[in-house]
Design a protein around this motif. Structure first.
Motif, PDB file in Angstrom:
ATOM      1  N   GLN A   1       0.830  -1.191   0.000  1.00  0.00           N
ATOM      2  CA  GLN A   1       0.000   0.000   0.000  1.00  0.00           C
ATOM      3  C   GLN A   1       0.869   1.247   0.000  1.00  0.00           C
ATOM      4  N   VAL A   2       0.391   2.275  -0.669  1.00  0.00           N
ATOM      5  CA  VAL A   2       1.048   3.570  -0.627  1.00  0.00           C
ATOM      6  C   VAL A   2      -0.030   4.630  -0.580  1.00  0.00           C
ATOM      7  N   GLN A   3       0.187   5.637   0.220  1.00  0.00           N
ATOM      8  CA  GLN A   3      -0.743   6.753   0.322  1.00  0.00           C
ATOM      9  C   GLN A   3      -0.111   7.974  -0.342  1.00  0.00           C
ATOM     10  N   LEU A   4      -0.924   8.701  -1.077  1.00  0.00           N
ATOM     11  CA  LEU A   4      -0.442   9.848  -1.846  1.00  0.00           C
ATOM     12  C   LEU A   4      -1.220  11.092  -1.471  1.00  0.00           C
ATOM     13  N   VAL A   5      -0.500  12.176  -1.228  1.00  0.00           N
ATOM     14  CA  VAL A   5      -1.133  13.445  -0.872  1.00  0.00           C
ATOM     15  C   VAL A   5      -0.539  14.550  -1.731  1.00  0.00           C
ATOM     16  N   GLU A   6      -1.399  15.163  -2.552  1.00  0.00           N
ATOM     17  CA  GLU A   6      -0.955  16.256  -3.412  1.00  0.00           C
ATOM     18  C   GLU A   6      -1.097  17.598  -2.721  1.00  0.00           C
ATOM     19  N   SER A   7      -0.303  18.545  -3.178  1.00  0.00           N
ATOM     20  CA  SER A   7      -0.411  19.925  -2.717  1.00  0.00           C
ATOM     21  C   SER A   7       0.147  20.838  -3.792  1.00  0.00           C
ATOM     22  N   GLY A   8      -0.159  22.130  -3.677  1.00  0.00           N
ATOM     23  CA  GLY A   8       0.436  23.108  -4.573  1.00  0.00           C
ATOM     24  C   GLY A   8      -0.479  23.688  -5.626  1.00  0.00           C
ATOM     25  N   GLY A   9      -1.715  23.215  -5.694  1.00  0.00           N
ATOM     26  CA  GLY A   9      -2.636  23.775  -6.669  1.00  0.00           C
ATOM     27  C   GLY A   9      -3.064  25.186  -6.302  1.00  0.00           C
ATOM     28  N   GLY A  10      -3.789  25.814  -7.217  1.00  0.00           N
ATOM     29  CA  GLY A  10      -4.272  27.152  -6.937  1.00  0.00           C
ATOM     30  C   GLY A  10      -4.802  27.837  -8.175  1.00  0.00           C
ATOM     31  N   LEU A  11      -5.077  29.121  -8.023  1.00  0.00           N
ATOM     32  CA  LEU A  11      -5.580  29.965  -9.110  1.00  0.00           C
ATOM     33  C   LEU A  11      -4.460  30.882  -9.575  1.00  0.00           C
ATOM     34  N   VAL A  12      -4.128  30.803 -10.861  1.00  0.00           N
ATOM     35  CA  VAL A  12      -3.065  31.627 -11.424  1.00  0.00           C
ATOM     36  C   VAL A  12      -3.533  32.201 -12.755  1.00  0.00           C
ATOM     37  N   GLN A  13      -2.755  33.142 -13.272  1.00  0.00           N
ATOM     38  CA  GLN A  13      -3.050  33.717 -14.567  1.00  0.00           C
ATOM     39  C   GLN A  13      -2.261  33.001 -15.660  1.00  0.00           C
ATOM     40  N   ALA A  14      -2.742  33.109 -16.869  1.00  0.00           N
ATOM     41  CA  ALA A  14      -2.038  32.518 -18.007  1.00  0.00           C
ATOM     42  C   ALA A  14      -0.607  33.042 -18.050  1.00  0.00           C
ATOM     43  N   GLY A  15       0.328  32.134 -18.281  1.00  0.00           N
ATOM     44  CA  GLY A  15       1.738  32.474 -18.319  1.00  0.00           C
ATOM     45  C   GLY A  15       2.469  32.277 -17.004  1.00  0.00           C
ATOM     46  N   ASP A  16       1.714  32.112 -15.936  1.00  0.00           N
ATOM     47  CA  ASP A  16       2.314  31.900 -14.615  1.00  0.00           C
ATOM     48  C   ASP A  16       2.816  30.464 -14.465  1.00  0.00           C
ATOM     49  N   SER A  17       3.445  30.222 -13.322  1.00  0.00           N
ATOM     50  CA  SER A  17       3.971  28.887 -13.005  1.00  0.00           C
ATOM     51  C   SER A  17       3.398  28.393 -11.687  1.00  0.00           C
ATOM     52  N   LEU A  18       3.350  27.081 -11.545  1.00  0.00           N
ATOM     53  CA  LEU A  18       2.985  26.413 -10.306  1.00  0.00           C
ATOM     54  C   LEU A  18       3.825  25.161 -10.183  1.00  0.00           C
ATOM     55  N   ARG A  19       4.080  24.764  -8.949  1.00  0.00           N
ATOM     56  CA  ARG A  19       4.720  23.475  -8.716  1.00  0.00           C
ATOM     57  C   ARG A  19       3.833  22.634  -7.822  1.00  0.00           C
ATOM     58  N   LEU A  20       3.440  21.494  -8.342  1.00  0.00           N
ATOM     59  CA  LEU A  20       2.670  20.533  -7.566  1.00  0.00           C
ATOM     60  C   LEU A  20       3.618  19.552  -6.895  1.00  0.00           C
ATOM     61  N   SER A  21       3.246  19.141  -5.694  1.00  0.00           N
ATOM     62  CA  SER A  21       4.009  18.138  -4.962  1.00  0.00           C
ATOM     63  C   SER A  21       3.096  16.980  -4.604  1.00  0.00           C
ATOM     64  N   CYS A  22       3.683  15.817  -4.503  1.00  0.00           N
ATOM     65  CA  CYS A  22       2.944  14.629  -4.100  1.00  0.00           C
ATOM     66  C   CYS A  22       3.826  13.844  -3.129  1.00  0.00           C
ATOM     67  N   ALA A  23       3.389  13.798  -1.894  1.00  0.00           N
ATOM     68  CA  ALA A  23       4.129  13.077  -0.863  1.00  0.00           C
ATOM     69  C   ALA A  23       3.568  11.666  -0.742  1.00  0.00           C
ATOM     70  N   ALA A  24       4.466  10.691  -0.775  1.00  0.00           N
ATOM     71  CA  ALA A  24       4.070   9.288  -0.703  1.00  0.00           C
ATOM     72  C   ALA A  24       4.494   8.680   0.627  1.00  0.00           C
ATOM     73  N   SER A  25       3.649   7.855   1.167  1.00  0.00           N
ATOM     74  CA  SER A  25       3.985   7.140   2.391  1.00  0.00           C
ATOM     75  C   SER A  25       3.515   5.706   2.250  1.00  0.00           C
TER      76      SER A  25
END
Length: 119
Positions: free
Chosen positions: A1-25
């Motif tokens: 078994q592995v559990q996954l938790v994402e983070s880092g989403g949000g509201l941005v404007q076109a051309g912007d950047s985001l970094r999503l993370s996913c922590a596994a346990s």
């Protein structure tokens, strides 16, 4: 078994950047190929990117090539999705997924994180 938790989403404007993370346990992180999928509003979920243990095998959907970068930090049991030059069509719920190296199916999923790109 592995559990996954994402983070880092949000509201941005076109051309912007985001970094999503996913922590596994759970079980050994090195046993898994890690991937990112997304589900745009009203559409089916689609593959975005995947990465193997060593980072020697990486794949992307054509629409994100050159803009998104998948990476993993095995010491931290975390996989990332760096998203640059975001477009409104990148708006979706993004999911982290894991599959065993000898499996064809993505057996483990996170809860998803919303990414909204305004024009």
């Amino acid at each position: 078994q592995v559990q996954l938790v994402e983070s880092g989403g949000g509201l941005v404007q076109a051309g912007d950047s985001l970094r999503l993370s996913c922590a596994a346990s759970g079980r050994t992180f090195s046993s898994y190929i890690m991937g990112w999928f997304r589900q745009p509003p009203g559409k089916e979920r689609e593959f975005v990117a995947s990465i193997n243990w060593s980072g020697s095998a990486i794949a992307y959907i054509d629409s994100v090539k050159g803009r998104f970068t998948i990476s993993r930090d095995n010491a931290k049991n975390t996989v990332y999705l760096q998203m640059n030059s975001l477009k409104p069509e990148d708006t979706a719920v993004y999911y982290c997924a894991a599959r065993l190296m000898d499996s064809r199916s993505w057996g483990y999923w996170g809860q998803g994180t919303q990414v909204t790109v305004s024009s």
